[in-house]
Write a protein that holds these residues in place. Structure first.
Motif, short mmCIF file in Angstrom:
data_model
loop_
_atom_site.label_atom_id
_atom_site.label_comp_id
_atom_site.label_asym_id
_atom_site.label_seq_id
_atom_site.Cartn_x
_atom_site.Cartn_y
_atom_site.Cartn_z
N VAL A 154 0.82 -1.20 0.00
CA VAL A 154 0.00 0.00 0.00
C VAL A 154 0.86 1.26 0.00
CG1 VAL A 154 -1.98 -1.08 1.11
CG2 VAL A 154 -0.18 -0.08 2.52
N LYS A 155 0.26 2.33 -0.52
CA LYS A 155 0.87 3.66 -0.58
C LYS A 155 2.07 3.72 -1.51
CE LYS A 155 -0.76 4.95 4.02
NZ LYS A 155 -0.41 5.45 5.37
N ILE A 198 -4.19 1.89 -2.39
CA ILE A 198 -4.54 2.57 -1.15
C ILE A 198 -4.86 1.59 -0.03
CG2 ILE A 198 -6.15 4.23 -0.11
CD1 ILE A 198 -6.57 5.38 -2.90
N TRP A 199 -5.46 0.44 -0.39
CA TRP A 199 -5.88 -0.54 0.60
C TRP A 199 -5.13 -1.85 0.40
CZ3 TRP A 199 -9.32 2.21 -2.47
CH2 TRP A 199 -10.05 3.20 -1.82
N PRO A 200 -4.85 -2.56 1.48
CA PRO A 200 -4.28 -3.91 1.33
C PRO A 200 -5.38 -4.89 0.93
CG PRO A 200 -4.65 -3.44 3.65
CD PRO A 200 -4.99 -2.18 2.90
N GLY A 201 -4.99 -6.00 0.34
CA GLY A 201 -5.95 -7.03 -0.03
C GLY A 201 -5.88 -7.39 -1.50
N VAL A 202 -6.90 -8.10 -1.96
CA VAL A 202 -6.93 -8.61 -3.33
C VAL A 202 -7.43 -7.53 -4.30
CG1 VAL A 202 -7.94 -10.33 -4.89
CG2 VAL A 202 -7.28 -10.98 -2.55
N SER A 232 -5.56 -11.19 -11.00
CA SER A 232 -5.77 -10.92 -9.57
C SER A 232 -4.47 -11.11 -8.80
CB SER A 232 -6.86 -11.83 -9.02
OG SER A 232 -6.50 -13.19 -9.16
N PHE A 233 -4.27 -10.25 -7.81
CA PHE A 233 -3.07 -10.33 -6.98
C PHE A 233 -3.34 -9.62 -5.66
CE2 PHE A 233 -2.91 -6.37 -9.21
CZ PHE A 233 -2.30 -5.48 -8.36
N THR A 234 -2.46 -9.84 -4.70
CA THR A 234 -2.63 -9.29 -3.36
C THR A 234 -1.64 -8.17 -3.09
OG1 THR A 234 -3.43 -11.43 -2.54
CG2 THR A 234 -2.67 -9.83 -0.90
N VAL A 235 -2.13 -7.08 -2.55
CA VAL A 235 -1.29 -5.97 -2.11
C VAL A 235 -1.11 -6.06 -0.60
CG1 VAL A 235 -1.16 -3.45 -1.83
CG2 VAL A 235 -1.93 -4.44 -4.00
N GLY A 236 0.12 -6.07 -0.18
CA GLY A 236 0.40 -6.21 1.26
C GLY A 236 0.45 -4.87 1.97
N ARG A 237 0.57 -4.95 3.27
CA ARG A 237 0.65 -3.72 4.09
C ARG A 237 2.04 -3.14 4.07
NH1 ARG A 237 -3.83 -2.98 7.17
NH2 ARG A 237 -5.25 -4.75 7.36
#
Length: 237
Positions: A154-155, A198-202, A232-237
């Motif tokens: 994120v960010k 902006i947000w973590p998640g898928v 689809s992919f995941t964005v981490g914190r």
């Protein structure tokens, strides 16, 4: 009108003109472990709207999608799927470390208006520290979406590339659907685009390309092919 608003407007027009706003996408944990069974789910609907159709209501022949597993060494295997409520599920067990590509290439059996619809969907599962096979996504379908950024968080800007039959798609509409329900339209530049996570998640990327090739399908003529590809992919914190 601001450029971002114009792109969103044009993207909306494109969706309306397809005659079908649904997409096929894959959801899976993007990290796995060698020797441990891994689950992959296929959905039909709209990720950004949190809309997932019951498999019993999937239109045309979409329930017949074939899920392909490309292993790190490039060998391929069709995975058996089973319906469960609003998704199809498949299981596989990674044998070694590396990147496993999951993909769908599906031609819809019916012609809608004057268009044939071609769906593509991909995601990747990284097992261990090895990156062997990470570029297999490029050859997994005719319209791959590739994550350029490594370990997106994120960010920070996340960059991706969209291709069609080996060529980068320039000035092609794409959308980004976030886990919060935020959906935004973009346009590729020489095949690539970047957005701020902006947000973590898928996240589910939806890319669109109209191929003005004419033909016939199951006895019906079509004037063009609506290609819809998701990644689809995941964005981490």
């Amino acid at each position: 009108m601001k450029i971002t608003s114009l792109l969103t407007f044009l993207f909306s027009l494109f969706i309306l003109n397809t005659g079908n706003a649904h997409n096929i996408w894959i959801e899976t944990n993007n990290t796995g472990k060698a020797g441990k069974e891994h689950s992959v789910k296929i959905y039909l609907g709209g990720y950004g709207e949190n809309e997932r159709d019951s498999v019993s209501k999937w239109f045309s022949n979409t329930r017949e999608v074939v899920l392909l597993l490309t292993k790190p060494d490039g060998t391929k295997e069709n995975l058996t799927t089973k319906p469960s409520g609003n998704y199809l599920e498949a299981l596989f067990t990674p044998a070694k470390d590396g990147c496993y590509t999951i993909s769908v290439s599906h031609e819809v059996a019916d012609v809608y208006g004057t268009a044939k619809i071609q769906y593509y969907a991909t995601s990747q599962v990284k097992v261990g520290a090895s990156v062997e096979g990470i570029n297999n996504v490029i050859t997994s379908t005719d319209m791959p979406v590739q994550l350029i950024s490594t370990n997106p968080v994120v960010k920070k800007g996340v960059s991706l590339k969209v291709m069609y039959k080996g060529k980068n798609l320039d000035k092609s509409p794409v959308s980004v659907a976030s886990p919060s329900g935020w959906v935004k339209g973009f346009e590729t530049n020489a095949g690539t685009f970047t957005f701020d996570a902006i947000w973590p998640g898928v996240y589910v990327i939806e890319a669109y390309y109209t191929d003005k090739t004419e033909g016939s399908l199951n006895g019906k003529e079509y004037k063009l092919i609506r290609n819809i590809s998701t990644y689809s992919f995941t964005v981490g914190r």
